[in-house]
Design a protein around this motif. Structure first.
Motif, mmCIF file in Angstrom:
data_model
loop_
_atom_site.group_PDB
_atom_site.id
_atom_site.type_symbol
_atom_site.label_atom_id
_atom_site.label_comp_id
_atom_site.label_asym_id
_atom_site.label_seq_id
_atom_site.Cartn_x
_atom_site.Cartn_y
_atom_site.Cartn_z
ATOM 1 N N HIS A 138 -12.611 -0.475 -3.725
ATOM 2 C CA HIS A 138 -13.590 0.609 -3.573
ATOM 3 C C HIS A 138 -13.956 1.172 -4.948
ATOM 4 O O HIS A 138 -15.120 1.432 -5.238
ATOM 5 C CB HIS A 138 -13.026 1.733 -2.700
ATOM 6 C CG HIS A 138 -13.040 1.448 -1.238
ATOM 7 N ND1 HIS A 138 -12.331 0.415 -0.669
ATOM 8 C CD2 HIS A 138 -13.672 2.073 -0.212
ATOM 9 C CE1 HIS A 138 -12.526 0.417 0.639
ATOM 10 N NE2 HIS A 138 -13.344 1.409 0.943
ATOM 11 N N THR A 139 -12.937 1.370 -5.773
ATOM 12 C CA THR A 139 -13.178 1.925 -7.109
ATOM 13 C C THR A 139 -13.982 0.957 -7.960
ATOM 14 O O THR A 139 -14.941 1.355 -8.630
ATOM 15 C CB THR A 139 -11.843 2.263 -7.797
ATOM 16 O OG1 THR A 139 -11.122 3.193 -6.977
ATOM 17 C CG2 THR A 139 -12.067 2.858 -9.172
ATOM 18 N N ASP A 151 -3.653 1.312 -9.424
ATOM 19 C CA ASP A 151 -4.634 0.486 -8.696
ATOM 20 C C ASP A 151 -6.042 0.990 -8.969
ATOM 21 O O ASP A 151 -6.986 0.214 -9.165
ATOM 22 C CB ASP A 151 -4.415 0.567 -7.183
ATOM 23 C CG ASP A 151 -3.066 0.088 -6.710
ATOM 24 O OD1 ASP A 151 -2.395 -0.663 -7.429
ATOM 25 O OD2 ASP A 151 -2.683 0.480 -5.581
ATOM 26 N N VAL A 152 -6.179 2.322 -8.938
ATOM 27 C CA VAL A 152 -7.473 2.960 -9.161
ATOM 28 C C VAL A 152 -7.933 2.721 -10.603
ATOM 29 O O VAL A 152 -9.099 2.379 -10.844
ATOM 30 C CB VAL A 152 -7.389 4.467 -8.837
ATOM 31 C CG1 VAL A 152 -8.631 5.204 -9.302
ATOM 32 C CG2 VAL A 152 -7.169 4.658 -7.338
ATOM 33 N N ARG A 179 -4.061 5.030 0.126
ATOM 34 C CA ARG A 179 -4.631 3.680 0.159
ATOM 35 C C ARG A 179 -4.339 2.929 -1.141
ATOM 36 O O ARG A 179 -4.255 1.708 -1.140
ATOM 37 C CB ARG A 179 -6.145 3.746 0.367
ATOM 38 C CG ARG A 179 -6.580 4.367 1.672
ATOM 39 C CD ARG A 179 -6.168 3.526 2.869
ATOM 40 N NE ARG A 179 -6.505 4.168 4.120
ATOM 41 C CZ ARG A 179 -7.635 3.975 4.770
ATOM 42 N NH1 ARG A 179 -8.555 3.175 4.277
ATOM 43 N NH2 ARG A 179 -7.849 4.588 5.910
ATOM 44 N N HIS A 180 -4.236 3.700 -2.257
ATOM 45 C CA HIS A 180 -4.002 3.081 -3.564
ATOM 46 C C HIS A 180 -3.146 3.988 -4.431
ATOM 47 O O HIS A 180 -3.159 5.210 -4.279
ATOM 48 C CB HIS A 180 -5.329 2.820 -4.283
ATOM 49 C CG HIS A 180 -6.134 1.728 -3.681
ATOM 50 N ND1 HIS A 180 -5.784 0.391 -3.782
ATOM 51 C CD2 HIS A 180 -7.269 1.762 -2.940
ATOM 52 C CE1 HIS A 180 -6.689 -0.339 -3.139
ATOM 53 N NE2 HIS A 180 -7.587 0.466 -2.615
ATOM 54 N N SER A 188 -7.891 -1.440 -6.789
ATOM 55 C CA SER A 188 -8.744 -0.764 -5.808
ATOM 56 C C SER A 188 -10.148 -1.355 -5.830
ATOM 57 O O SER A 188 -10.898 -1.188 -6.791
ATOM 58 C CB SER A 188 -8.815 0.737 -6.102
ATOM 59 O OG SER A 188 -9.817 1.341 -5.312
ATOM 60 N N ARG A 190 0.848 -1.192 0.000
ATOM 61 C CA ARG A 190 0.000 0.000 0.000
ATOM 62 C C ARG A 190 0.888 1.248 0.000
ATOM 63 O O ARG A 190 1.978 1.238 0.560
ATOM 64 C CB ARG A 190 -0.891 0.026 1.244
ATOM 65 C CG ARG A 190 -1.896 -1.095 1.313
ATOM 66 C CD ARG A 190 -3.196 -0.710 0.715
ATOM 67 N NE ARG A 190 -4.171 -1.793 0.855
ATOM 68 C CZ ARG A 190 -5.398 -1.709 0.435
ATOM 69 N NH1 ARG A 190 -5.837 -0.601 -0.136
ATOM 70 N NH2 ARG A 190 -6.230 -2.719 0.553
ATOM 71 N N GLY A 206 -9.054 -0.822 -10.933
ATOM 72 C CA GLY A 206 -10.357 -0.981 -10.288
ATOM 73 C C GLY A 206 -11.481 -0.436 -11.151
ATOM 74 O O GLY A 206 -12.549 -1.047 -11.267
ATOM 75 N N SER A 256 -2.797 -3.865 -2.302
ATOM 76 C CA SER A 256 -3.173 -2.580 -2.877
ATOM 77 C C SER A 256 -3.797 -2.712 -4.271
ATOM 78 O O SER A 256 -4.635 -1.896 -4.644
ATOM 79 C CB SER A 256 -1.931 -1.682 -2.959
ATOM 80 O OG SER A 256 -2.270 -0.386 -3.378
ATOM 81 N N GLN A 300 -8.652 7.905 -3.102
ATOM 82 C CA GLN A 300 -7.805 6.820 -2.616
ATOM 83 C C GLN A 300 -6.323 7.146 -2.768
ATOM 84 O O GLN A 300 -5.481 6.621 -2.024
ATOM 85 C CB GLN A 300 -8.123 5.512 -3.362
ATOM 86 C CG GLN A 300 -9.560 5.047 -3.279
ATOM 87 C CD GLN A 300 -10.112 4.998 -1.866
ATOM 88 O OE1 GLN A 300 -9.457 4.532 -0.940
ATOM 89 N NE2 GLN A 300 -11.334 5.497 -1.691
#
Length: 195
Positions: A125-126, A168-169, A163-164, A123, A96, A172, A120, A158
């Motif tokens: 969440h994304t 990563d985003v 967090r990312h 993502s 991360r 995601g 990580s 993020q």
């Protein structure tokens, strides 16, 4: 506070990710990032599925078929996105960003380490936010812009939260878009086959 290069043999994407984190990390303790970060937790799996379930139940109870369909689509798309991102996370160990910033630690390699500090990529969440937002917008096209804006906020915050990484985003978001597109294609195919 300048993070070191991630690793000696880092890819250009990893180097760009480290540079983005270096720029964004100073904002992680600011009030706007903390507030946006707290709001982004609504895209975590339990609250996201709860919200989608409320949309579905609200549509059913109110006799609003379009709202119920939106909720069902959101559950299906977010569920598929969750399965996909989990499958990837179980195959990739990536530190991360907060570990890079706080401890000068970084690695990205094939692996199965289940700890939060090493999952990580991508993502989740994304992925969930994008899938649910796109699914909702299929049923309510007039709400596409605010739904996309909410998903974008979840995704972008993020990075300064550490967090990312940006990649990563991006991964995601692609997972979320693909999951929703597959759900939509399945629904369309089922409707086409219906008598």
């Amino acid at each position: 506070m300048t993070p070191p290069p991630p690793v000696a043999d880092a890819t250009p994407i990893e180097q760009a990710d480290a540079a983005a984190v270096e720029v964004a990390a100073d904002a992680r303790r600011t009030l706007p990032v903390r507030v946006a970060g707290a709001l982004s937790e609504l895209a975590d799996q339990p609250p996201l599925f709860t919200f989608a379930g409320v949309v579905l139940a609200g549509g059913l109870l109110a006799g609003e078929a379009r709202l119920a369909k939106a909720g069902a689509r959101m559950i299906a798309a977010a569920g598929l996105a969750t399965l996909a991102k989990t499958a990837v996370k179980r195959r990739v160990d990536r530190t991360r960003p907060y570990r890079l910033v706080d401890d000068n630690e970084y690695r990205m390699e094939p692996g199965e380490t289940p700890t939060h500090a090493l999952n990580s990529f991508p993502s989740g969440h994304t992925a969930g936010a994008v899938a649910a937002a796109r699914a909702y917008a299929r049923a309510f096209p007039g709400h596409a812009v605010p739904a996309a804006a909410a998903a974008a906020l979840v995704a972008i915050v993020q990075i300064p939260r550490c967090r990312h990484y940006p990649s990563d985003v991006a991964a995601g978001a692609l997972i979320g878009l693909a999951a929703e597109a597959l759900v939509d294609a399945a629904i369309r195919a089922a409707v086409d086959r219906a008598p």
